[in-house]
Design an enzyme around this catalytic site. Structure first.
Site: not given
Ligand code: NDP
Length: 306
Positions: A55, A99, A122
């Site tokens: 990422k 994460q 997200d």
């Protein structure tokens, strides 16, 4: 023999990253700074560490500034909430992701609820989930199903009026995927581990999305001739678990020789004999998920400035 056309996730993802690069350059010119993405990793789970590294590398490729926060595995929920608070307030941070999975002692739901919905790249915060359910415009939505929708659009697959079957009902893939297809007027069926006669339900699909986490589970005789098949699954298997079809593929054999495992999806390779379009694993949905994270960060930056 393969009759299906492969949907190349790497090619479409490169196109998305190119679009993001154009937008970040414009943003930099008007705002005097780059859009920023903060990535928080707790602990040292090897897979999570690899995802975070990728990422951060993607950010570099398309002009997004990355802020990496690595915390020890013993970090408490309260300490992580404090960091999320700080990043929520940081004006240089447009996107914020923690994460997953988090270590078991951390209250994941509480953390996701705490992320500023405007920075929730997200799309897991309940406010964004609710907006997705309502079909609102201008919402940050989960990257994997958003990537799948972009693939369908690129291939001119219009979900309107089609039977879409999604195998898997997770919050991050199955459910948002179902909503996105529903908003585009597909007739949607969601399957899960208690679905009866899964094969028969799959055979009704014009668009079949597999997001199960069971290597090669969807078989050729479960798929209607001409169906569009999207394989979200990412499963690592060793040579001892590989069926003959995989062992016949020289690329897979090379994987086994090099690293003793290969990455397969939830869909058996012979499904390509009956599908019209199919995504490969690797090189299908995976790169799209990463690219859509960059696109979401750019959107978050744009929307926060408006
Ligand atoms: P989850 O484990 O959260 O969900 C799996 C879903 O599949 C559940 O709803 C489960 O049902 C269902 N399921 C499991 N076994 C069966 C079965 N035998 N028959 C029918 N349904 C079954 O997984 P995720 O949604 O997080 O991920 C799914 C897959 O996609 C994984 O392989 C993951 O690695 C991959 N993935 C790939 C991404 C990418 O970018 N390519 C991104 C995210 C995930 P139930 O709810 O009843 O338990």
């Amino acid at each position: 023999m393969s009759g299906a056309k492969l949907i190349d996730g790497n090619v479409i993802a490169a196109k998305v990253l190119e679009e993001v690069s154009v937008d970040t350059a414009k943003f930099r010119k008007s705002q005097g700074r780059s859009p920023g993405l903060a990535v928080v990793l707790v602990g040292e789970d090897p897979a999570s560490s690899v995802y975070v590294r990728m990422k951060i590398r993607d950010c570099g490729k398309c002009g997004i500034e990355s802020f990496s926060h690595k915390l020890p595995v013993e970090t408490t929920t309260e300490e992580l909430l404090d960091l999320v608070d700080t990043l929520n307030r940081d004006q240089n941070v447009d996107g914020l992701l923690v994460q997953l999975p988090l270590p078991g002692h951390i209250n994941t739901r509480m953390i996701l609820d705490h992320i500023d919905p405007a920075k929730d790249v997200d799309g897991f915060n309940p406010k964004n989930v609710g907006k997705l359910v309502r079909g609102d415009e201008g919402v940050l939505v989960p990257c994997t199903p958003a990537g799948v929708m972009r693939m369908l659009d690129e291939e001119d697959v219009d979900p309107r009026g089609k039977n879409a079957v999604i195998v898997g009902r997770s919050d991050i893939v199955g459910k948002p995927m179902a909503l996105m297809l529903l908003h585009r007027h597909a007739t949607v069926t969601i399957c899960h581990s208690r679905t009866q006669d899964l094969a028969q339900v799959c055979r009704t699909a014009d668009i079949l999305v597999a997001a199960v986490g069971q290597p090669l589970m969807i078989r050729k005789d479960w798929v209607r001739e001409g169906a569009v098949v999207i394989d979200v699954g990412m499963n690592s298997i060793g040579p001892e678990d590989a069926p003959q079809l995989i062992l016949n593929d020289p690329a897979r054999v090379a994987d086994f020789e090099k690293k003793n495992y290969t990455l397969v999806g939830d869909v058996s390779p012979d499904v390509a004999e009956v599908a019209s379009l199919i995504t490969p694993v690797p090189g299908g949905v995976g790169p799209m998920t990463r690219a859509l994270l960059m696109a979401n960060t750019m959107k978050a930056a744009q929307w926060r400035k408006e």
